[in-house]
Design a protein around this motif. Sequence first.
Motif, PDB file in Angstrom:
ATOM      1  N   ASP A 103       0.820  -1.212   0.000  1.00 58.74           N
ATOM      2  CA  ASP A 103       0.000   0.000   0.000  1.00 58.74           C
ATOM      3  C   ASP A 103       0.854   1.263   0.000  1.00 58.74           C
ATOM      4  O   ASP A 103       0.569   2.220  -0.737  1.00 58.74           O
ATOM      5  CB  ASP A 103      -0.933  -0.009   1.209  1.00 58.74           C
ATOM      6  N   GLY A 104       1.914   1.267   0.823  1.00 61.85           N
ATOM      7  CA  GLY A 104       2.769   2.445   0.869  1.00 61.85           C
ATOM      8  C   GLY A 104       3.434   2.730  -0.468  1.00 61.85           C
ATOM      9  O   GLY A 104       3.512   3.886  -0.903  1.00 61.85           O
ATOM     10  N   GLY A 105       3.900   1.681  -1.131  1.00 58.13           N
ATOM     11  CA  GLY A 105       4.534   1.869  -2.426  1.00 58.13           C
ATOM     12  C   GLY A 105       3.578   2.385  -3.472  1.00 58.13           C
ATOM     13  O   GLY A 105       3.909   3.277  -4.270  1.00 58.13           O
ATOM     14  N   TYR A 106       2.365   1.838  -3.464  1.00 58.87           N
ATOM     15  CA  TYR A 106       1.376   2.286  -4.454  1.00 58.87           C
ATOM     16  C   TYR A 106       0.864   3.693  -4.152  1.00 58.87           C
ATOM     17  O   TYR A 106       0.501   4.441  -5.058  1.00 58.87           O
ATOM     18  CB  TYR A 106       0.228   1.282  -4.518  1.00 58.87           C
ATOM     19  N   GLU A 107       0.830   4.046  -2.889  1.00 57.62           N
ATOM     20  CA  GLU A 107       0.430   5.411  -2.537  1.00 57.62           C
ATOM     21  C   GLU A 107       1.425   6.431  -3.104  1.00 57.62           C
ATOM     22  O   GLU A 107       1.037   7.492  -3.600  1.00 57.62           O
ATOM     23  CB  GLU A 107       0.344   5.547  -1.020  1.00 57.62           C
ATOM     24  N   LYS A 108       2.710   6.094  -3.049  1.00 57.03           N
ATOM     25  CA  LYS A 108       3.727   6.993  -3.613  1.00 57.03           C
ATOM     26  C   LYS A 108       3.528   7.144  -5.116  1.00 57.03           C
ATOM     27  O   LYS A 108       3.691   8.240  -5.666  1.00 57.03           O
ATOM     28  CB  LYS A 108       5.113   6.452  -3.308  1.00 57.03           C
ATOM     29  N   LEU A 109       3.192   6.033  -5.779  1.00 56.60           N
ATOM     30  CA  LEU A 109       2.942   6.107  -7.217  1.00 56.60           C
ATOM     31  C   LEU A 109       1.785   7.037  -7.522  1.00 56.60           C
ATOM     32  O   LEU A 109       1.845   7.872  -8.447  1.00 56.60           O
ATOM     33  CB  LEU A 109       2.632   4.705  -7.763  1.00 56.60           C
ATOM     34  N   GLU A 110       0.711   6.920  -6.766  1.00 59.76           N
ATOM     35  CA  GLU A 110      -0.471   7.729  -7.008  1.00 59.76           C
ATOM     36  C   GLU A 110      -0.185   9.219  -6.756  1.00 59.76           C
ATOM     37  O   GLU A 110      -0.700  10.091  -7.460  1.00 59.76           O
ATOM     38  CB  GLU A 110      -1.624   7.244  -6.149  1.00 59.76           C
ATOM     39  N   ILE A 111       0.632   9.512  -5.754  1.00 64.92           N
ATOM     40  CA  ILE A 111       1.001  10.907  -5.472  1.00 64.92           C
ATOM     41  C   ILE A 111       1.783  11.490  -6.636  1.00 64.92           C
ATOM     42  O   ILE A 111       1.532  12.628  -7.080  1.00 64.92           O
ATOM     43  CB  ILE A 111       1.814  10.983  -4.169  1.00 64.92           C
ATOM     44  N   THR A 112       2.750  10.708  -7.160  1.00 65.22           N
ATOM     45  CA  THR A 112       3.529  11.183  -8.308  1.00 65.22           C
ATOM     46  C   THR A 112       2.632  11.463  -9.498  1.00 65.22           C
ATOM     47  O   THR A 112       2.779  12.478 -10.199  1.00 65.22           O
ATOM     48  CB  THR A 112       4.585  10.124  -8.689  1.00 65.22           C
ATOM     49  N   MET A 113       1.694  10.559  -9.729  1.00 66.65           N
ATOM     50  CA  MET A 113       0.780  10.743 -10.855  1.00 66.65           C
ATOM     51  C   MET A 113      -0.119  11.961 -10.648  1.00 66.65           C
ATOM     52  O   MET A 113      -0.418  12.704 -11.599  1.00 66.65           O
ATOM     53  CB  MET A 113      -0.063   9.477 -11.025  1.00 66.65           C
ATOM     54  N   SER A 114      -0.569  12.181  -9.423  1.00 63.49           N
ATOM     55  CA  SER A 114      -1.447  13.314  -9.143  1.00 63.49           C
ATOM     56  C   SER A 114      -0.727  14.639  -9.388  1.00 63.49           C
ATOM     57  O   SER A 114      -1.315  15.581  -9.928  1.00 63.49           O
ATOM     58  CB  SER A 114      -1.942  13.245  -7.696  1.00 63.49           C
ATOM     59  N   LYS A 115       0.529  14.742  -8.977  1.00 67.72           N
ATOM     60  CA  LYS A 115       1.295  15.963  -9.213  1.00 67.72           C
ATOM     61  C   LYS A 115       1.434  16.251 -10.708  1.00 67.72           C
ATOM     62  O   LYS A 115       1.319  17.398 -11.146  1.00 67.72           O
ATOM     63  CB  LYS A 115       2.678  15.841  -8.577  1.00 67.72           C
ATOM     64  N   GLN A 116       1.692  15.211 -11.459  1.00 68.50           N
ATOM     65  CA  GLN A 116       1.770  15.379 -12.906  1.00 68.50           C
ATOM     66  C   GLN A 116       0.414  15.808 -13.472  1.00 68.50           C
ATOM     67  O   GLN A 116       0.324  16.665 -14.358  1.00 68.50           O
ATOM     68  CB  GLN A 116       2.214  14.070 -13.568  1.00 68.50           C
TER      69      GLN A 116
END
Length: 557
Positions: A144-157
């Motif tokens: 979950d923590g790893g996927y949360e980081k992915l989603e944050i990166t995508m949201s910023k973009q």
Amino acid sequence: MDPSSSAQDVHRCDLCETTIVQSYCDLCLVNLCKPCIGEHISDEYDKHKIVPFQKRRSTLIHSKCETHPHRNCEFQCEDCNDMFVCSSCMASNQHKGHNFVEVTEVYKAKKDDIKKDTKELENHISPTYEEIAFDLENQLASIDGGYEKLEITMSKQGEQWHREIDIIVNKMKTEISEIKVKHKELLQKHLNEIKQIQSLIKETLHALGKIEESTEVSPVIEYSSKIREFSKPPPKVKVTLPTFIPKPIDREKLYTLFGHITPLSTAIEEQILLQNQPYILYTSDRELLDEPELVATIHTGYRNLRSVTCVNEERIWTSGMTKDIKCFNIKGTTLHTILTKPGSYPDDIAVDSDGNLLYSDSETRTVYKVKRSQTEELFRLQGWKPVNLCVTSSGDLLVTMYSDDKTQSKVVRYSGSREKQTIQFDDEGKPLYSGNSFIKYITENRNLDICVADCEGGAVVVVNQDGKLRWRYTGHPSVTKNKPFQPCGITTDSQSRILTADKDNRCIHILDQNGQILRYIDNCDLEDPFGLCVDNNDNLLVCELYKGNVKKFKYLK
């Protein structure tokens, strides 16, 4: 208070249930006090064995002889499939001249085996599975923590791309969620498998504990070790999180330029358990070279070079359509030459776990072993002719063979000269292999899959160790590889990749363990590739059928 027990857990007589136990009936497994002994043995003295309580369960309980019920079976007849016999049976005509062994000797040996198995399960195998399960649980916990980081990166973009990009962001988040589900399912599946095996191990330990405490002869002697079954754990799964790769904004190509999500990357760590040693990990981290390199060329002198097998990194055996089998060093010097038994040329060769040369001869229906330069018959078939050979990781021999009328083909597993397994049909009763006398080279993969290159059938056929069909590979569409796919030699490497020779298209197909094409080896002027093998350093050796050369390739980084 219950008089049969107390805080000190004193053993009481099973008959009167009050007096402290002093004796024990080793045949009835009953606690006795002195006054109750007479009552217990009153039916018939010979049916009982009274011993001091401290020496309980010291008497072996032998089975009664079916022919002579008044006698115990204290021996086994080695000439009658280890049949239990009594002293009267030994003197009978039925067992005249036979060899016998005392049951007590076999019993003691089996008891030692049980203690060793228990120790192996408790000290090595069970802890290994616990570590695998712990690792999988940690991977699941960190997902979950790893996927949360992915989603944050995508949201910023996505914020930079304003409203036009919102739809794309949501779509990619959905893809991420789907991959996460697959990620969890993959890890959970392997965790469930490990826990299932752990449960079986616990059940086995429990059963072994009962057998160790038991004095019954038959269950102990009939005990069959499960160490080999548990000593090959499933591959250790390492699933790498996907990554998100952002790209510059271009409204005309929003979706393609926004970025892409890498698929799950799974690294396999093979685990081999050696008895009384910690387990050893072999990690699948060797990548394919962009361009395979030709390392050496050995001129064998054969006009039709069919087979090559490695003794080690420095020596190979080769055979062709002649009656001699030659051993070369890697520099091309002939070290030994073996002349085959009268008949025809050897169909295939292999080296067993003791370093002895094996070869098949379809004309004589025989597989031979060459030990210390002496050739002996390993086994001879009736109604079938052996063709290609493979020695497995467990030391068994796999043989492809065809029927005398050339209408059926099958794979048979041998332990020495004893047949252990036959693989011929799928679950629907259809033949797995084409019925003919053409070559069907065979190899075993690291995951214990059995891989057959069915030349005339135009397919690589892979079954699991139980003989169940996993997949077929019938070639890969290619502009340059336009001749029919008819695989010849086949081998596997330390990464569980499968390599098969495509003679007519002058190349080697490299497949993953699930039958997906990874690449070809088609450089270095490779001509008519036929027999294959891989040495311990993952160098590939290829027979050039008509030139008679063995070419050694480096194809991994």
